[in-house]
Design an enzyme around this catalytic site. Structure first.
Site, PDB file in Angstrom:
ATOM      1  N   ARG A  29      25.262  34.847  34.843  1.00  0.00           N
ATOM      2  CA  ARG A  29      25.336  33.973  36.029  1.00  0.00           C
ATOM      3  C   ARG A  29      25.805  34.764  37.248  1.00  0.00           C
ATOM      4  NH1 ARG A  29      30.948  31.400  36.477  1.00  0.00           N
ATOM      5  NH2 ARG A  29      32.054  32.851  35.148  1.00  0.00           N
ATOM      6  N   CYS A  50      59.797  55.217  48.603  1.00  0.00           N
ATOM      7  CA  CYS A  50      59.777  54.603  47.272  1.00  0.00           C
ATOM      8  C   CYS A  50      61.193  54.491  46.706  1.00  0.00           C
ATOM      9  CB  CYS A  50      58.902  55.442  46.336  1.00  0.00           C
ATOM     10  SG  CYS A  50      59.045  54.972  44.600  1.00  0.00           S
ATOM     11  N   HIS A 113      55.591  60.362  41.677  1.00  0.00           N
ATOM     12  CA  HIS A 113      55.191  59.061  42.216  1.00  0.00           C
ATOM     13  C   HIS A 113      53.716  58.758  41.948  1.00  0.00           C
ATOM     14  CE1 HIS A 113      55.624  55.704  45.078  1.00  0.00           C
ATOM     15  NE2 HIS A 113      54.439  56.037  45.556  1.00  0.00           N
ATOM     16  N   ASN A 153      53.762  46.269  34.431  1.00  0.00           N
ATOM     17  CA  ASN A 153      52.750  45.718  35.328  1.00  0.00           C
ATOM     18  C   ASN A 153      52.186  46.876  36.124  1.00  0.00           C
ATOM     19  OD1 ASN A 153      53.076  42.999  34.637  1.00  0.00           O
ATOM     20  ND2 ASN A 153      54.793  42.795  36.054  1.00  0.00           N
ATOM     21  N   GLY A 159      50.534  42.294  40.491  1.00  0.00           N
ATOM     22  CA  GLY A 159      51.819  41.971  41.103  1.00  0.00           C
ATOM     23  C   GLY A 159      52.837  43.095  41.048  1.00  0.00           C
ATOM     24  N   HIS A 166      56.334  53.104  36.069  1.00  0.00           N
ATOM     25  CA  HIS A 166      57.581  52.565  35.519  1.00  0.00           C
ATOM     26  C   HIS A 166      57.280  51.311  34.710  1.00  0.00           C
ATOM     27  CE1 HIS A 166      57.062  49.841  38.964  1.00  0.00           C
ATOM     28  NE2 HIS A 166      57.950  49.019  38.404  1.00  0.00           N
ATOM     29  N   HIS A 296      53.230  45.714  17.717  1.00  0.00           N
ATOM     30  CA  HIS A 296      51.949  45.913  18.410  1.00  0.00           C
ATOM     31  C   HIS A 296      52.151  45.862  19.916  1.00  0.00           C
ATOM     32  CE1 HIS A 296      52.319  41.514  17.776  1.00  0.00           C
ATOM     33  NE2 HIS A 296      51.732  41.402  18.967  1.00  0.00           N
ATOM     34  N   HIS A 298      50.094  44.613  23.594  1.00  0.00           N
ATOM     35  CA  HIS A 298      48.995  43.868  24.213  1.00  0.00           C
ATOM     36  C   HIS A 298      48.718  44.457  25.595  1.00  0.00           C
ATOM     37  CE1 HIS A 298      49.122  40.390  21.425  1.00  0.00           C
ATOM     38  NE2 HIS A 298      50.439  40.469  21.495  1.00  0.00           N
ATOM     39  N   PHE A 312      40.401  35.015  36.998  1.00  0.00           N
ATOM     40  CA  PHE A 312      41.565  34.159  37.217  1.00  0.00           C
ATOM     41  C   PHE A 312      41.593  33.106  36.119  1.00  0.00           C
ATOM     42  CE2 PHE A 312      40.749  35.701  41.512  1.00  0.00           C
ATOM     43  CZ  PHE A 312      42.029  36.017  41.955  1.00  0.00           C
ATOM     44  N   GLN A 323      39.094  30.564  28.654  1.00  0.00           N
ATOM     45  CA  GLN A 323      37.647  30.700  28.418  1.00  0.00           C
ATOM     46  C   GLN A 323      37.225  32.094  28.830  1.00  0.00           C
ATOM     47  OE1 GLN A 323      35.197  30.880  31.048  1.00  0.00           O
ATOM     48  NE2 GLN A 323      33.412  30.758  29.726  1.00  0.00           N
TER      49      GLN A 323
END
Ligand code: ZN
Ligand code: ZN
Ligand code: ZN
Length: 338
Positions: A29, A50, A113, A153, A159, A166, A296, A298, A312, A323
């Site tokens: 699609r 930083c 960095h 992250n 975010g 780090h 484990h 993820h 999203f 989904q």
């Protein structure tokens, strides 16, 4: 028999005992949604602005040492504090709150960095594995710490407020939701089958092969059958161990190796420094043996079809069931190919 590679279907996640909707026929699609700007700016090796670089001042005024390897410190804006009392508030069985003591730390992987897990030297990544293991043991040994969550992250899309390599470690009194679900599921499997859920799953995937992304002698990286995120990956030790404290010397090197392999494949997939949320799940540190637990990691990356198209979780996914369009098997095939 269901043709689960072509027909809409739902898949069961035995770790959380939740379902994901898979719609393989929708992959063609047209896309008319948001296009993220590709950030191609090369980072400097040292950034004077930083707050994680060696020698720099952090918000709050503390100055980082001139560290040359890894560097661990207590988070200046911690979500949890160690001296929080264990009180409880309850009203009519409807309003319930519990005091939550904990410790939040930041681990800088490198003084550089501009590095990422994908382009760090294996020996330096091994040092990061050592720090994770030390922190899991040290924090987990505290009486008020029953769970240690290590997570990274990576990328502004996820975010991450700072590109400096780090991760964070949030350790808490309570067992968090996802870990509580996985504990219950692994425990029930062990009661019902007399074996470890993820040992059984590793064996199945080693035979199947179609969801395997990469592996070394000690670890397997795969797109789980029940993946929600388009290029979601799980990294599992091939041998049973409940936590990082079970890793041998060679297995620590092997963990560093599989993390580098996996993140390098991510970067090659869309020719971009791939954003993700990554974290380890392992035995809660509440003093019970938790032999049902199988260590484990993820990886939950948001990218869907290119460096600029992200997934999203909205609408049906937010209100009903997650989904996905591209199947786990196709995602694994694409990650194997780069
Ligand atoms: Zn920095
Ligand atoms: Zn196991
Ligand atoms: Zn898990």
């Amino acid at each position: 028999m269901l043709d689960w590679k072509r027909e809409p279907h739902r898949r069961f996640n035995p770790l959380t005992r939740e379902w994901v909707l898979v719609s393989p026929h929708r992959t063609a699609r047209p896309w008319q949604g948001q296009v993220e700007k590709t950030s191609v700016a090369q980072q400097p090796q040292y950034d004077p602005e930083c707050y994680l670089c060696p020698g720099n001042a952090r918000a709050g005024g503390v100055r980082n040492p001139a560290y040359t390897s890894t560097f661990v410190f207590d988070n200046d804006f911690a979500a949890l504090k160690p001296d929080t009392p264990l009180g409880r508030f309850e009203q009519d069985g409807l309003l319930l709150a519990e005091g939550e003591p904990g410790v939040c730390r930041v681990v800088c992987f490198s003084p550089r960095h501009d590095l990422t897990v994908a382009n760090m030297e294996p020996a330096d990544l091994r040092r990061v594995v050592d720090v994770w293991t030390e922190q899991y043991a040290e924090l987990g040994a505290r009486t008020l710490i029953n769970h240690v969550q290590i997570f990274e992250n990576r990328g502004a899309m996820m975010g991450a407020s700072n590109p400096h390599p780090h991760c964070q470690i949030w350790s808490s009194y309570a067992i968090p939701n996802e870990v509580a679900k996985e504990t219950a599921a692994q425990d029930a499997w062990r009661q019902g089958h007399g074996s470890c859920l993820l040992c059984d799953y590793v064996r199945l995937e080693q035979t199947a092969g179609e969801r395997t992304v990469d592996q070394n002698d000690h670890f397997l990286a795969l797109v789980p059958f029940w993946a929600v995120w388009p290029f979601e990956v799980m990294v599992l030790p091939k041998r049973h161990m409940t936590g990082m404290d079970g890793l041998t010397d060679v297995e620590r090197d092997a963990l560093a190796d599989i993390l580098k392999r996996t993140t390098s494949r991510y970067d090659r997939l869309f020719q971009v420094s791939f954003p993700y949320s990554m974290g380890f799940h392992q035995r809660p540190t509440d003093g019970a043996p938790h032999d049902e637990w199988h260590l484990h990691a993820h990886f939950h990356p948001p990218l869907l079809r290119s460096a600029t198209v992200r997934k999203f979780l909205v609408g049906y996914e937010l209100l009903a069931t997650p989904q996905r369009d591209i199947t786990a098997e196709v995602a694994a095939e694409r990650l194997r190919a780069v």
